[in-house]
Design a protein around this motif. Structure first.
Motif, short mmCIF file in Angstrom:
data_model
loop_
_atom_site.label_atom_id
_atom_site.label_comp_id
_atom_site.label_asym_id
_atom_site.label_seq_id
_atom_site.Cartn_x
_atom_site.Cartn_y
_atom_site.Cartn_z
N UNK A 58 104.01 54.08 50.83
CA UNK A 58 102.79 54.11 50.03
C UNK A 58 102.70 52.90 49.11
N UNK A 59 101.48 52.50 48.76
CA UNK A 59 101.35 51.57 47.64
C UNK A 59 101.89 52.23 46.38
N UNK A 60 102.58 51.47 45.55
CA UNK A 60 103.13 52.04 44.32
C UNK A 60 102.01 52.58 43.43
N UNK A 61 100.81 51.98 43.57
CA UNK A 61 99.68 52.44 42.77
C UNK A 61 99.26 53.87 43.09
N UNK A 62 99.67 54.38 44.25
CA UNK A 62 99.29 55.74 44.63
C UNK A 62 100.02 56.80 43.82
N UNK A 63 101.12 56.44 43.14
CA UNK A 63 101.97 57.44 42.47
C UNK A 63 101.32 58.14 41.28
N UNK A 64 100.47 57.69 40.41
CA UNK A 64 100.20 56.27 40.23
C UNK A 64 101.18 55.64 39.25
N UNK A 65 101.67 54.46 39.61
CA UNK A 65 102.43 53.61 38.72
C UNK A 65 101.74 52.25 38.70
N UNK A 66 101.27 51.85 37.54
CA UNK A 66 100.49 50.61 37.43
C UNK A 66 101.28 49.48 36.79
N UNK A 67 102.37 49.79 36.11
CA UNK A 67 103.14 48.76 35.42
C UNK A 67 104.56 48.66 35.96
N UNK A 77 109.35 60.00 49.84
CA UNK A 77 109.89 61.18 50.50
C UNK A 77 109.53 62.44 49.71
N UNK A 78 109.23 63.51 50.42
CA UNK A 78 108.99 64.81 49.80
C UNK A 78 109.67 65.90 50.59
N UNK A 79 110.05 66.95 49.89
CA UNK A 79 110.67 68.11 50.52
C UNK A 79 109.78 69.34 50.38
N UNK A 80 110.40 70.50 50.23
CA UNK A 80 109.64 71.74 50.02
C UNK A 80 110.10 72.39 48.72
N UNK A 81 109.20 73.22 48.18
CA UNK A 81 109.52 73.98 46.99
C UNK A 81 109.10 73.30 45.71
N UNK A 82 109.10 74.09 44.63
CA UNK A 82 108.76 73.58 43.31
C UNK A 82 109.23 74.59 42.28
N UNK A 83 109.46 74.10 41.07
CA UNK A 83 109.81 75.00 39.98
C UNK A 83 108.59 75.35 39.13
N UNK A 128 105.53 63.95 46.16
CA UNK A 128 104.81 64.96 46.95
C UNK A 128 105.12 66.39 46.49
N UNK A 129 106.40 66.76 46.42
CA UNK A 129 106.76 68.00 45.72
C UNK A 129 107.66 67.60 44.55
N UNK A 130 108.23 68.56 43.84
CA UNK A 130 108.99 68.23 42.64
C UNK A 130 110.39 67.69 42.97
N UNK A 155 108.38 60.98 40.73
CA UNK A 155 107.04 61.45 40.41
C UNK A 155 107.20 62.93 40.11
N UNK A 156 107.18 63.29 38.82
CA UNK A 156 107.77 64.55 38.40
C UNK A 156 106.90 65.33 37.41
N UNK A 157 107.13 66.64 37.38
CA UNK A 157 106.50 67.46 36.35
C UNK A 157 107.29 67.46 35.04
N UNK A 158 108.45 66.79 35.04
CA UNK A 158 109.20 66.62 33.81
C UNK A 158 109.97 67.83 33.33
N UNK A 159 110.20 68.82 34.22
CA UNK A 159 110.86 70.06 33.77
C UNK A 159 112.38 69.99 33.98
N UNK A 160 112.93 68.82 33.97
CA UNK A 160 114.35 68.62 34.18
C UNK A 160 115.09 68.79 32.84
N UNK A 161 116.32 69.29 32.90
CA UNK A 161 117.12 69.41 31.69
C UNK A 161 117.66 68.05 31.28
N UNK A 162 118.03 67.93 30.01
CA UNK A 162 118.53 66.65 29.53
C UNK A 162 119.88 66.31 30.17
N UNK A 163 120.71 67.32 30.49
CA UNK A 163 121.99 67.02 31.12
C UNK A 163 121.81 66.57 32.57
#
Length: 336
Positions: A58-67, A77-83, A128-130, A155-163
């Motif tokens: 993909x173009x990086x702009x599709x993520x979107x990431x502009x900088x 790459x994407x898999x299945x599932x989400x939290x 694509x997924x989390x 490309x994330x929903x940001x629900x990851x723990x700090x550890x």
């Protein structure tokens, strides 16, 4: 299957997963909310390690990431599932599916890096997924990618723990995070999650030195009040800084939220102006008609620096990381 990282036994065969902010307590024979981390006999396994549902360059702009590496492509790459259980999910066919619902194909970490290089990509994106729930797979592939000079993107929903984020930090360059709203009620009722862990992880990613860009899908009647948008923008300015790019995207009806109208363009324009007024130097709109909504301009002299059309980006007035007209330093990652 591949033994998971980020878990601890609790006794009686039960384990506690510490990968995402749900911190699921998982009994023997059961899986976490994500559906892909499975307890078998007191050992937690990453059931989708190396198992892929979607692959593309993909173009990086599709993520979107502009900088981040503007104008380049990213092996994705994407898999299945989400939290999360977002009622408006646009990739629900894979994110809300289980391991048994879709035909998955195998790509080893080594093979993924080979395919990225063969395709001329400048980076690898887990998308694509989390990607958080795929933790061990991008961790291994990303380490290999960095050794070969490739960028790495969540490309994330940001629900990851700090550890868990700290474990990723040595290999992860960019953290493109959805801040879906600035209301805990929205997160609970629409996503089956909470707001604060997303904010905490985003600050932690910033402190680890990752490139950050935020995306907010603006949904009429749910998260589009100017009061909420001002609170979100102010939080970004205070906690991440005015140079962090913010993207505001028009909603279109999908999945279990087909009863709402698309976001009026005027609403997006008001939010963009609000962001500028509050100090954000790089603000963009998505799912909008052609125009200057996605172009990057020098905040000092107004020169056009990066021109975008669709998902393509063209460098116009950048010399390295500086404006070619006035010399203003622009926070853009040109190489890794």
């Amino acid at each position: 299957m591949y033994e998971a990282h980020q878990y601890a036994p609790l006794g009686d065969g039960t384990v506690r997963c510490s990968l995402c902010a749900h911190r699921c307590r998982i009994a023997d024979g059961k899986h976490g909310i994500c559906g892909v981390r499975i307890n078998r006999g007191g050992t937690l396994y990453a059931a989708t390690f190396g198992r892929v549902a979607a692959e593309a360059i993909d173009p990086i702009e599709k993520k979107p990431l502009f900088h981040f590496l503007p104008g380049s492509t990213s092996y994705s790459l994407g898999g299945v599932g989400c939290n999360f259980r977002c009622r408006h999910c646009q990739n629900w066919e894979i994110s809300q599916s289980s391991i048994d619902d879709l035909p998955l194909f195998e790509i080893s970490p080594e093979r993924g890096v080979e395919r990225a290089n063969a395709g001329g990509a400048a980076s690898i994106s887990w998308t694509y997924n989390e990607p958080t729930i795929w933790h061990e797979y991008p961790l291994e592939m990303g380490a290999l990618a960095r050794e070969q000079g490739l960028g790495t993107v969540y490309v994330t929903n940001g629900y990851i723990t700090e550890e868990a984020l700290a474990e990723l930090a040595p290999m992860l360059n960019a953290f493109r995070v959805d801040i879906k709203a600035f209301s805990d009620e929205f997160y609970r009722s629409v996503c089956s999650a909470r707001l604060q862990p997303v904010l905490d992880a985003t600050v932690a990613a910033h402190e680890h030195g990752m490139h950050i860009e935020t995306v907010t899908l603006v949904i009429p009647g749910l998260n589009d009040s100017m009061e909420e948008m001002r609170a979100l923008i102010s939080w970004v300015v205070e906690n991440l800084g005015p140079d962090v790019p913010m993207h505001f995207t028009r909603f279109h009806p999908d999945y279990r939220m087909r009863d709402r109208e698309p976001t009026p363009l005027r609403t997006i324009e008001k939010i963009l102006q609000c962001a500028r007024d509050l100090g954000i130097r790089y603000v963009y709109a998505g799912n909008v008609p052609p125009g200057d909504y996605e172009n990057t301009f020098c905040p000092s002299c107004g020169a056009l620096l990066i021109e975008r059309s669709g998902f393509s980006g063209r460098i116009m007035g950048l010399e390295g990381d500086r404006c070619g007209d006035c010399g203003e330093r622009i926070p853009v990652v040109r190489s890794v």
